[in-house]
Design an enzyme around this catalytic site. Structure first.
Site, PDB file in Angstrom:
ATOM      1  N   ARG A   1      -8.743  11.658  -7.166  1.00 49.47           N
ATOM      2  CA  ARG A   1      -9.855  10.886  -6.619  1.00 49.47           C
ATOM      3  C   ARG A   1     -10.997  11.794  -6.190  1.00 49.47           C
ATOM      4  O   ARG A   1     -12.163  11.473  -6.361  1.00 49.47           O
ATOM      5  CB  ARG A   1      -9.359  10.064  -5.436  1.00 49.47           C
ATOM      6  CG  ARG A   1     -10.453   9.313  -4.741  1.00 49.47           C
ATOM      7  CD  ARG A   1      -9.910   8.363  -3.697  1.00 49.47           C
ATOM      8  NE  ARG A   1     -11.010   7.634  -3.116  1.00 49.47           N
ATOM      9  CZ  ARG A   1     -11.747   8.078  -2.094  1.00 49.47           C
ATOM     10  NH1 ARG A   1     -11.467   9.223  -1.555  1.00 49.47           N
ATOM     11  NH2 ARG A   1     -12.742   7.361  -1.635  1.00 49.47           N
TER      12      ARG A   1
ATOM     13  N   LYS B   1       0.869  -1.180   0.000  1.00 50.35           N
ATOM     14  CA  LYS B   1       0.000   0.000   0.000  1.00 50.35           C
ATOM     15  C   LYS B   1       0.904   1.226   0.000  1.00 50.35           C
ATOM     16  O   LYS B   1       1.438   1.627   1.029  1.00 50.35           O
ATOM     17  CB  LYS B   1      -0.919  -0.006   1.225  1.00 50.35           C
ATOM     18  CG  LYS B   1      -1.949   1.102   1.166  1.00 50.35           C
ATOM     19  CD  LYS B   1      -3.039   0.876   2.187  1.00 50.35           C
ATOM     20  CE  LYS B   1      -4.164   1.871   2.043  1.00 50.35           C
ATOM     21  NZ  LYS B   1      -3.747   3.265   2.028  1.00 50.35           N
TER      22      LYS B   1
HETATM   23  S1  IVH Z   1      -6.592  -0.673  -4.789  1.00 46.16           S
HETATM   24  C1  IVH Z   1     -11.187   0.029  -4.563  1.00 46.16           C
HETATM   25  N1  IVH Z   1      -4.019  -0.996  -4.448  1.00 46.16           N
HETATM   26  O1  IVH Z   1      -5.079   3.256  -0.973  1.00 46.16           O
HETATM   27  C2  IVH Z   1      -9.894   0.324  -3.974  1.00 46.16           C
HETATM   28  N2  IVH Z   1      -5.026   0.973  -3.595  1.00 46.16           N
HETATM   29  O2  IVH Z   1      -8.093   3.541   0.594  1.00 46.16           O
HETATM   30  C3  IVH Z   1      -8.884   0.468  -5.012  1.00 46.16           C
HETATM   31  N3  IVH Z   1      -3.483   2.515  -2.531  1.00 46.16           N
HETATM   32  O3  IVH Z   1      -7.128   5.512  -2.448  1.00 46.16           O
HETATM   33  C4  IVH Z   1      -7.585   0.696  -4.459  1.00 46.16           C
HETATM   34  N4  IVH Z   1      -1.660   1.315  -2.834  1.00 46.16           N
HETATM   35  O4  IVH Z   1      -5.022   5.168  -3.728  1.00 46.16           O
HETATM   36  C5  IVH Z   1      -5.076  -0.216  -4.227  1.00 46.16           C
HETATM   37  N5  IVH Z   1      -1.765  -1.415  -4.239  1.00 46.16           N
HETATM   38  C6  IVH Z   1      -2.810  -0.621  -4.024  1.00 46.16           C
HETATM   39  C7  IVH Z   1      -2.692   0.619  -3.358  1.00 46.16           C
HETATM   40  C8  IVH Z   1      -3.843   1.388  -3.167  1.00 46.16           C
HETATM   41  C9  IVH Z   1      -2.165   2.449  -2.341  1.00 46.16           C
HETATM   42  C10 IVH Z   1      -4.366   3.621  -2.093  1.00 46.16           C
HETATM   43  C11 IVH Z   1      -5.402   3.999  -3.117  1.00 46.16           C
HETATM   44  C12 IVH Z   1      -6.675   4.221  -2.350  1.00 46.16           C
HETATM   45  C13 IVH Z   1      -6.297   3.933  -0.944  1.00 46.16           C
HETATM   46  C14 IVH Z   1      -7.301   2.975  -0.333  1.00 46.16           C
END
Ligand code: IVH
Length: 665
Positions: free
Chosen positions: A136, A115
């Site tokens: 976003r 993340k």
């Molecule tokens: S998937 C439907 N994958 O974390 C959710 N998010 O609250 C889709 N983020 O705003 C997100 N690394 O910007 C996803 N490998 C990753 C991520 C990631 C960082 C962020 C993303 C989102 C927040 C989740």
């Protein structure tokens, strides 16, 4: 001649983009910096002699200069949701158990990813070319920041394989090294330092000059691919495809078949996070099979098939000198820890919520204690525990009072048996909270209405509800402390402008329990007007997919309440927008189907509000003037866009003309 030049340009663009890809995405440059600069120099020279031959994906187009003051609002085709968060293994196991209950007997394979602690971004490609980059925002609607996005070298301007249309989502981030370099420079220039790489990345994307954005050296990891016809069965395959398309995809992703695998991955990265060149704040676990994802779907906030498993946050100790009480807009009385100021994860903390009386008791928190504070990925600091060994002899327990500290009305335990509430809806603290919420940026965005002014309005009994704001007069306001004619007029203008806020903002501003910005938008879209919503039964409201029983009950009860009905009537009379743009029963708006560019500065509206006004009148606001533009609204100091509109003989209106056209003059 021109053909030869065209060929040479195409060749240079191809080569330079390839070198860029190798350098910024693969991290394996094939040529020296000098060679790269030489090719770039040649391209720049050719293009400057033949501006009509500059291809859309030319690397010289990464850094433009034409930004106009605000970024247009764009609605996401598919909402950009957030993720459910946890810090505990137990929650992770519950997540897995829930998916197994919902998909009985099926094989579950997860993909675990890092993340990355950055800023979410959506990119749209059409016929292989980058056409749009959007933040976003609130998840449903973001800001179009394309010129800034183009400066990010790891984002391809052209995909490496043909795709008709797709949307790529990912994270813009700043490496720690670049972050430190930026702060070193700021220190030299005696400018205030940035707190952390994530805030810096977020701030950078909002700079009005792409040349400055380019200097920030932002990076991008793609983590999602949306196409009209999904060509893959698994999320992991779409990540592989993103790599083939030319994106940088984080290589530390791992396939996990069990919660044990996931926990091992999480533990490893919790220990190893410092070895990376960028910040991460946890891992994201996603169900890999897209068909399973689709079957589980999403709530209004987050997908049911993914989960963020955060690392535990930074912790510090400090002394809790006193516990005070805060009465919120819904009457909930919250104990707050007053702390000796301490630096935690980049900011100074002097207060922290203690949530409720039970929490105080459970953690046995006393006034005078030394406490452990923590700040998670979210910015709100919390008191984790008490250091009992350091408890002074005179530490005092906190006794929750029987009556409201502000209005003396009785306090009652909420139906949830956790919150304690002041039952007097006329309580000054509640009213202040409601008005602040009403005026806040995501609600009515009323400029000139700060906290101190709200306090005075309520204390001097100039207003009893939000509706009264609109019958204030300049003279009365100007008489208040720290106010004068100009600031009073400012407020009046702010109130006037707020009348153009779209219906969903008004609905959110009402402060109905359980109705956040997203739910407000859903309700506004569905019912189209406050009148329709008022007529709806709780069952009708609950029938909307994203709306649960508690929300429906709360909305229904709120609208049936006489006092609330009176406030809504006042707002209606004042001329606030209580109908949606979509299902307005007023028939087509004056700008129906028209593409409108607003440029220069206007006096009645800020840029965002002018765009909302265009939308409310049925038009589509865009940022650049082209043959497709139907109307240009030109304010003071309108520059190149106005010229272009004249050149293309597009209809131009000044502010007054525009106001008349949309019927607000
Ligand atoms: S998937 C439907 N994958 O974390 C959710 N998010 O609250 C889709 N983020 O705003 C997100 N690394 O910007 C996803 N490998 C990753 C991520 C990631 C960082 C962020 C993303 C989102 C927040 C989740």
């Amino acid at each position: 001649m021109s053909d030869q030049v065209k060929h040479r340009i195409a060749r240079l663009v191809g080569e330079l983009n390839e070198h860029s890809y190798r350098y910024y995405v693969l991290g394996a440059p094939a040529v020296s910096d000098e060679e790269f600069d030489r090719l770039m120099g040649e391209l720049e020279e050719l293009e400057s002699g033949h501006p009509d031959l500059v291809p859309p994906d030319s690397p010289t187009r990464r850094v433009g200069s034409d930004l106009s003051g605000t970024f247009p609002a764009v609605r996401h085709d598919v909402p950009m949701l957030s993720l459910d968060n946890t810090y505990s293994e137990a929650d992770l196991i519950e997540f897995d158990a829930r998916l197994r209950r919902e998909l009985p007997g099926e094989d579950l394979v997860y993909l675990a990813e890092l993340k990355v602690d950055g800023v979410a971004l959506s990119l749209t490609y059409e016929n292989g070319l980058l056409v749009r980059g959007v933040t976003r925002g609130d998840g449903l609607q973001g800001e179009e920041i394309t010129p800034n996005v183009r400066t990010i070298r790891s984002i391809p301007l052209r995909l490496r394989e043909p795709v008709e249309r797709c949307e790529v989502r990912g994270e813009v981030y700043l490496t720690r090294e670049n972050f430190e370099a930026i702060n070193r420079e700021r220190e030299e220039r005696e400018e205030p330092l940035f707190a952390n790489p994530r805030n810096t990345a977020a701030g950078s994307l909002k700079i009005q000059d792409p040349r400055l954005v380019a200097d920030r050296n932002l990076s991008f990891f793609a983590h999602g691919l949306l196409t009209a016809e999904p060509q893959h069965d698994r999320h992991s395959e779409s990540l592989d495809r993103l790599e083939k398309l030319g994106f940088s995809v984080n290589s530390e992703r791992r396939c996990c078949n069990s919660t044990d695998d996931i926990v091992a991955y999480w533990r490893m990265w919790d220990g190893d996070r410092e070895s990376l060149s960028y910040d991460i704040d946890g891992i994201v676990v996603k169900l890999d099979a897209l068909a399973q994802q689709a079957r589980l779907g999403a709530t209004a906030k987050s997908p049911r098939w993914a989960f963020a498993f955060k690392f535990s946050a930074e912790r510090v100790r400090t002394r809790l000198s006193k516990i005070s009480l805060q009465v919120g807009r819904t009457g909930v009385v919250t104990p707050v820890a007053e702390l000796e100021p301490v630096l935690l994860a980049g900011s100074t903390v002097s207060r922290a919520t203690l949530h409720n009386a039970e929490e105080l008791e459970r953690k046995d928190i006393r006034q005078g204690d030394t406490v452990v504070l923590e700040k998670g990925g979210d910015v709100i600091p919390k008191v984790v525990s008490v250091v009992e060994s350091e408890r002074p002899a005179d530490a005092r327990t906190f006794d929750f009072p029987e009556t409201c500290p502000v209005c003396d009305a009785n306090l009652v335990k909420d139906e949830s048996e956790v919150a304690i509430r002041c039952v007097n809806s006329g309580c000054a603290a509640q009213l202040k909270g409601r008005i602040r919420h009403f005026a806040s940026r995501t609600a009515m965005d009323i400029e000139g209405l700060g906290h101190a002014l709200v306090d005075q309005f309520v204390e001097k009994e100039l207003i009893r509800d939000a509706g009264d704001l609109y019958s204030l007069d300049v003279e009365k306001v100007a008489e208040l402390e720290r106010m004068a004619e100009t600031s009073a007029r400012n407020l009046m203008n702010g109130l006037e402008r707020s009348k153009a806020r779209p219906f969903h903002n008004v609905l959110f501003a009402l402060g109905i329990r359980h109705v956040g910005a997203t739910v407000a938008r859903t309700l506004a879209d569905h019912f189209g007007s406050i009148d329709r919503l008022r007529e709806a039964s709780a069952e009708e409201i609950e029938a909307i997919h994203e709306i649960g029983g508690a929300i429906a009950e709360s909305v229904h009860a709120f609208l049936k309440d006489e006092n609330n009905a009176a406030v809504i009537d006042k707002l209606k009379k004042a001329g606030l927008t209580l109908k949606g743009e979509k299902q307005s029963d007023a028939g087509p708006g004056p700008l129906d189907g028209k593409t409108v560019v607003v440029t220069g500065s206007l006096t009645r509206w800020g840029r965002q509000q002018a765009q909302d006004a265009v939308r409310a009148a049925g038009g589509k606001p865009t940022s650049s003037v082209s043959k497709k533009t139907d109307l240009v609204v030109a304010g003071e100091n309108a520059g190149s866009k106005l010229e272009k509109a004249r050149e293309l003989e597009i209809e131009i209106l000044d502010e007054d003309g525009f106001a008349r056209l949309i019927g607000v003059a």
